[in-house]
Design a protein around this motif. Structure first.
Motif, PDB file in Angstrom:
ATOM      1  N   TYR A 136      54.347  18.612  78.482  1.00 59.93           N
ATOM      2  CA  TYR A 136      54.194  19.667  77.473  1.00 59.93           C
ATOM      3  C   TYR A 136      53.565  19.175  76.173  1.00 59.93           C
ATOM      4  CZ  TYR A 136      56.798  23.138  80.157  1.00 59.93           C
ATOM      5  OH  TYR A 136      57.185  24.044  81.098  1.00 59.93           O
ATOM      6  N   GLN A 137      53.288  17.874  76.078  1.00 57.05           N
ATOM      7  CA  GLN A 137      52.746  17.312  74.845  1.00 57.05           C
ATOM      8  C   GLN A 137      51.449  17.995  74.426  1.00 57.05           C
ATOM      9  OE1 GLN A 137      54.535  14.649  73.225  1.00 57.05           O
ATOM     10  NE2 GLN A 137      53.298  15.454  71.557  1.00 57.05           N
ATOM     11  N   GLU A 138      50.612  18.310  75.409  1.00 51.89           N
ATOM     12  CA  GLU A 138      49.321  18.937  75.112  1.00 51.89           C
ATOM     13  C   GLU A 138      49.423  20.456  74.981  1.00 51.89           C
ATOM     14  OE1 GLU A 138      46.658  17.123  74.497  1.00 51.89           O
ATOM     15  OE2 GLU A 138      47.884  15.324  74.838  1.00 51.89           O
ATOM     16  N   ARG A 139      50.635  21.007  75.112  1.00 52.29           N
ATOM     17  CA  ARG A 139      50.797  22.455  75.088  1.00 52.29           C
ATOM     18  C   ARG A 139      51.462  22.960  73.806  1.00 52.29           C
ATOM     19  NH1 ARG A 139      53.225  24.559  80.665  1.00 52.29           N
ATOM     20  NH2 ARG A 139      52.616  26.516  79.654  1.00 52.29           N
ATOM     21  N   VAL A 140      51.569  22.093  72.810  1.00 48.21           N
ATOM     22  CA  VAL A 140      52.135  22.518  71.530  1.00 48.21           C
ATOM     23  C   VAL A 140      51.245  23.618  70.939  1.00 48.21           C
ATOM     24  CG1 VAL A 140      52.667  21.817  69.156  1.00 48.21           C
ATOM     25  CG2 VAL A 140      53.243  20.307  71.066  1.00 48.21           C
ATOM     26  N   GLY A 141      51.860  24.728  70.550  1.00 48.31           N
ATOM     27  CA  GLY A 141      51.122  25.877  70.033  1.00 48.31           C
ATOM     28  C   GLY A 141      50.921  26.967  71.067  1.00 48.31           C
ATOM     29  N   GLU A 142      51.173  26.646  72.351  1.00 52.51           N
ATOM     30  CA  GLU A 142      51.015  27.639  73.412  1.00 52.51           C
ATOM     31  C   GLU A 142      52.235  28.551  73.498  1.00 52.51           C
ATOM     32  OE1 GLU A 142      50.004  26.342  77.301  1.00 52.51           O
ATOM     33  OE2 GLU A 142      48.387  25.016  76.623  1.00 52.51           O
ATOM     34  N   LEU A 143      52.025  29.727  74.092  1.00 53.02           N
ATOM     35  CA  LEU A 143      53.105  30.669  74.331  1.00 53.02           C
ATOM     36  C   LEU A 143      53.806  30.304  75.631  1.00 53.02           C
ATOM     37  CD1 LEU A 143      54.154  33.329  72.957  1.00 53.02           C
ATOM     38  CD2 LEU A 143      52.851  34.555  74.698  1.00 53.02           C
ATOM     39  N   LEU A 144      55.131  30.149  75.562  1.00 49.63           N
ATOM     40  CA  LEU A 144      55.932  29.816  76.730  1.00 49.63           C
ATOM     41  C   LEU A 144      56.939  30.931  76.980  1.00 49.63           C
ATOM     42  CD1 LEU A 144      56.810  26.068  75.976  1.00 49.63           C
ATOM     43  CD2 LEU A 144      54.838  26.947  77.240  1.00 49.63           C
ATOM     44  N   GLY A 145      57.308  31.105  78.228  1.00 49.22           N
ATOM     45  CA  GLY A 145      58.294  32.115  78.588  1.00 49.22           C
ATOM     46  C   GLY A 145      59.354  31.529  79.476  1.00 49.22           C
ATOM     47  N   GLY A 146      60.589  32.013  79.321  1.00 49.56           N
ATOM     48  CA  GLY A 146      61.674  31.518  80.157  1.00 49.56           C
ATOM     49  C   GLY A 146      62.887  32.410  80.076  1.00 49.56           C
ATOM     50  N   PRO A 208      53.991  32.848  62.933  1.00 49.02           N
ATOM     51  CA  PRO A 208      52.817  33.727  63.062  1.00 49.02           C
ATOM     52  C   PRO A 208      52.024  33.459  64.332  1.00 49.02           C
ATOM     53  CG  PRO A 208      52.976  32.844  60.832  1.00 49.02           C
ATOM     54  CD  PRO A 208      54.001  32.123  61.654  1.00 49.02           C
ATOM     55  N   GLU A 209      52.067  32.212  64.828  1.00 48.78           N
ATOM     56  CA  GLU A 209      51.325  31.869  66.043  1.00 48.78           C
ATOM     57  C   GLU A 209      51.773  32.696  67.250  1.00 48.78           C
ATOM     58  OE1 GLU A 209      51.268  28.225  63.413  1.00 48.78           O
ATOM     59  OE2 GLU A 209      52.739  29.746  64.005  1.00 48.78           O
ATOM     60  N   VAL A 210      53.048  33.125  67.245  1.00 45.79           N
ATOM     61  CA  VAL A 210      53.553  33.941  68.347  1.00 45.79           C
ATOM     62  C   VAL A 210      52.791  35.257  68.402  1.00 45.79           C
ATOM     63  CG1 VAL A 210      55.590  35.087  69.311  1.00 45.79           C
ATOM     64  CG2 VAL A 210      55.834  32.892  68.134  1.00 45.79           C
ATOM     65  N   LEU A 211      52.582  35.862  67.236  1.00 45.39           N
ATOM     66  CA  LEU A 211      51.847  37.128  67.162  1.00 45.39           C
ATOM     67  C   LEU A 211      50.417  36.958  67.661  1.00 45.39           C
ATOM     68  CD1 LEU A 211      52.384  40.032  66.116  1.00 45.39           C
ATOM     69  CD2 LEU A 211      51.377  39.333  63.947  1.00 45.39           C
ATOM     70  N   VAL A 212      49.783  35.873  67.248  1.00 45.55           N
ATOM     71  CA  VAL A 212      48.402  35.595  67.665  1.00 45.55           C
ATOM     72  C   VAL A 212      48.319  35.426  69.179  1.00 45.55           C
ATOM     73  CG1 VAL A 212      46.520  33.921  67.519  1.00 45.55           C
ATOM     74  CG2 VAL A 212      47.760  34.578  65.447  1.00 45.55           C
ATOM     75  N   GLU A 213      49.244  34.654  69.748  1.00 44.56           N
ATOM     76  CA  GLU A 213      49.220  34.398  71.190  1.00 44.56           C
ATOM     77  C   GLU A 213      49.502  35.661  71.996  1.00 44.56           C
ATOM     78  OE1 GLU A 213      48.480  31.557  72.921  1.00 44.56           O
ATOM     79  OE2 GLU A 213      47.813  30.773  70.998  1.00 44.56           O
ATOM     80  N   LEU A 214      50.406  36.505  71.515  1.00 41.84           N
ATOM     81  CA  LEU A 214      50.720  37.749  72.236  1.00 41.84           C
ATOM     82  C   LEU A 214      49.518  38.689  72.245  1.00 41.84           C
ATOM     83  CD1 LEU A 214      54.380  38.446  71.035  1.00 41.84           C
ATOM     84  CD2 LEU A 214      53.638  37.842  73.341  1.00 41.84           C
TER      85      LEU A 214
END
Length: 514
Positions: A136-146, A208-214
């Motif tokens: 997950y090191q390269e996935r910082v800033g990505e939207l994740l779901g669980g 705010p990044e969550v809003l952008v990713e959604l």
């Protein structure tokens, strides 16, 4: 026993997808623990397992200490040895190294197996976390779901699948949004924290990044590169603003993000516990961008202050409360989105402030250029706010002023340049003479230019400033300081006084209680 060890290593390594070396190290640690329990908990033990045959040897160890080094004490006599004694066993030994002697190995029986199980389980969890962190090191800033597995002291632990789990701390959860085990949540991976138990994935639902990713997920035009998201600001769970810009003139960025009957923006809102989202058209003209960001309030006038990076915004009296928003929400989000400090006021307040500032500029130009009220008024009316503009503006711009001829323009420009030269020389003299103290330079709200101007008037330290009255400060020539800011700086300089008084009162109370 050696075959059993090799079987354990093979099975655990295959089941958990962990390297054989990690399992061998876990078994060595477990056998060392079992040996300590048999002899003494305080002794040092090292176990070495042959990676090919599974056979193992056990050694008692002593750490070598330098008795001549100051401050060194022997804490564990059964596991430590002074250098003077260690050299009898090994003349080449050095402090920090170990003396070892073979001792009888414990059998890989029930006790050793139980200890091995615990150590292996711990090592496996650590290895799995390290592996997940690397993935997950390269996935910082990505939207994740669980799915929420459990709640731990207000934090939500979510299962991301594939043996990976993440934590949503309380402060990264949307306020007033109840979270229960079994809920499916989405958020942005903000960081991977290093903790004693191993790496921890930290997910946020309020960034705010969550809003952008959604929106990127919901609006195909964004992922296709037709629409660009320029920024976002949020009051999590309540309201948000997002700036959009179309890279294709045929595409309406606001309409695309809203979707048919609001389907796209509604999907984002539902994911964020009903958070209302204002979609704002971005504009390269920053004043227009601010006007757009103030929606739904209608802006009447805007005055831009580039130096302070702020804008004064005038709205109709009836729209003032809407422009500010409940608890200042609308103006705060617009400010975060645009990056400008925004001051909202009614038209009447706006006009009054504009007239006051124009009068101040006019008075300053009269003093600095030695001109009469009429000439200064014309300059202010034409948009000039300082001698720098008059000195360096294109001559044709000033010649376009109806009331001025070539001689007047030349004289004004010469006077402006003379004033700037005199001020520069004066500033150099200040630098060579009085200079502000470090505590004045570092005072919160102070800038270097103002500090040097104060020093020129004998106010060199923060203590000197604390002794001033606001009226006295405003009477000093050349400060170009508002009464409000002057008062704030004086009160900031006086803070140590109040702290000392409070300490005296507290000491007096303690003595009275005693």
């Amino acid at each position: 026993m050696s075959k059993e060890i090799l079987q354990v290593v093979e099975v655990v390594s295959n089941e958990k997808d962990i390297s054989r070396e990690v399992i061998f190290q876990a078994l060595e640690a477990a056998l060392a623990m079992a040996t300590k329990k048999k002899h003494s908990e305080d002794i040092g033990v090292r176990v070495a397992i042959d990676r090919e045959t599974g056979e193992y040897e056990t050694f008692q160890t002593w750490e070598v200490l330098d008795g001549d080094e100051p401050g060194i004490e022997m804490e564990y006599p059964d596991a430590q040895l002074w250098l003077i004694d260690a050299v009898e066993e090994d003349p080449e030994i050095k402090p920090g190294e170990f003396i070892e002697k073979p001792i009888a190995s414990v059998e890989f029986g029930r006790i050793a197996a139980q200890a091995a199980k615990q150590v292996i389980f711990q090592k496996v969890r650590e290895a799995e976390r390290e592996k997940v962190a690397a993935e997950y090191q390269e996935r910082v800033g990505e939207l994740l779901g669980g799915i929420v597995k459990r709640m731990d002291r207000g934090s939500a632990i979510i299962d991301l699948g594939g043996n990976a789990e993440a934590v949503i701390p309380r402060e990264h959860q949307i306020p007033r949004d109840p979270v229960r085990p079994g809920d499916r949540l989405r958020g942005c991976l903000m960081e991977i924290q290093t903790e004693q138990r191993g790496p921890q994935l930290v997910v946020s639902r309020v960034a705010p990044e969550v809003l952008v990713e959604l929106f990127t997920l919901e609006v195909p035009e964004i992922s296709d590169g037709l629409i660009e998201l320029k920024g976002a600001a949020r009051d999590p769970g309540s309201r948000a603003k997002i700036a959009v810009h179309s890279l294709d003139r045929r595409v309406d960025p606001v309409g695309a993000c809203v979707g048919i009957r609001g389907s796209r923006v509604q999907a984002v809102s539902n994911e964020l516990a009903g958070e209302r989202v204002d979609i704002v058209p971005w504009d390269e003209n920053e004043a227009q961008f601010v006007i757009n960001a103030m929606s739904p309030a209608e802006v009447v006038s805007v005055v831009v202050d580039e130096d302070k990076h702020s804008m004064d915004i005038a709205v109709e009296e009836d729209n003032l409360s809407q422009a500010i928003g409940r608890g200042g929400q609308n103006i705060r989000l617009a400010s975060e989105l645009t990056g400008w400090t925004l001051n909202v006021m009614s038209e009447e307040e706006f006009d009054t402030k504009a007239e006051s500032e124009a009068a101040d500029i006019q008075k300053r130009l009269m003093e600095q250029l030695d001109v009469d009220e009429d000439v200064a008024a014309i300059l202010v009316q034409e948009g000039f706010s300082g001698v720098e503009e008059i000195a360096y503006v294109d001559e044709t711009d000033m010649m376009a002023i109806e009331e001025f001829d070539e001689d007047i323009v030349a004289e004004l420009r010469n006077r402006a340049r003379d004033y700037l030269l005199t001020r520069a020389i004066s500033h150099e003299e200040v630098l060579e003479g009085r200079a502000p103290a470090q505590d004045l330079l570092e005072l919160e709200g102070m800038d270097e230019q103002l500090a040097y101007k104060l020093a020129a008037h004998g106010i060199i330290t923060a203590e000197d400033l604390a002794e001033q009255a606001t009226d006295e400060l405003m009477d000093l020539e050349g400060l170009e300081l508002t009464a409000e800011r002057g008062s704030e700086l004086i009160m900031k300089a006086r803070e140590p006084w109040f702290a000392d008084e409070q300490e005296i009162e507290q000491n007096a109370e303690k003595q009275a209680e005693a």
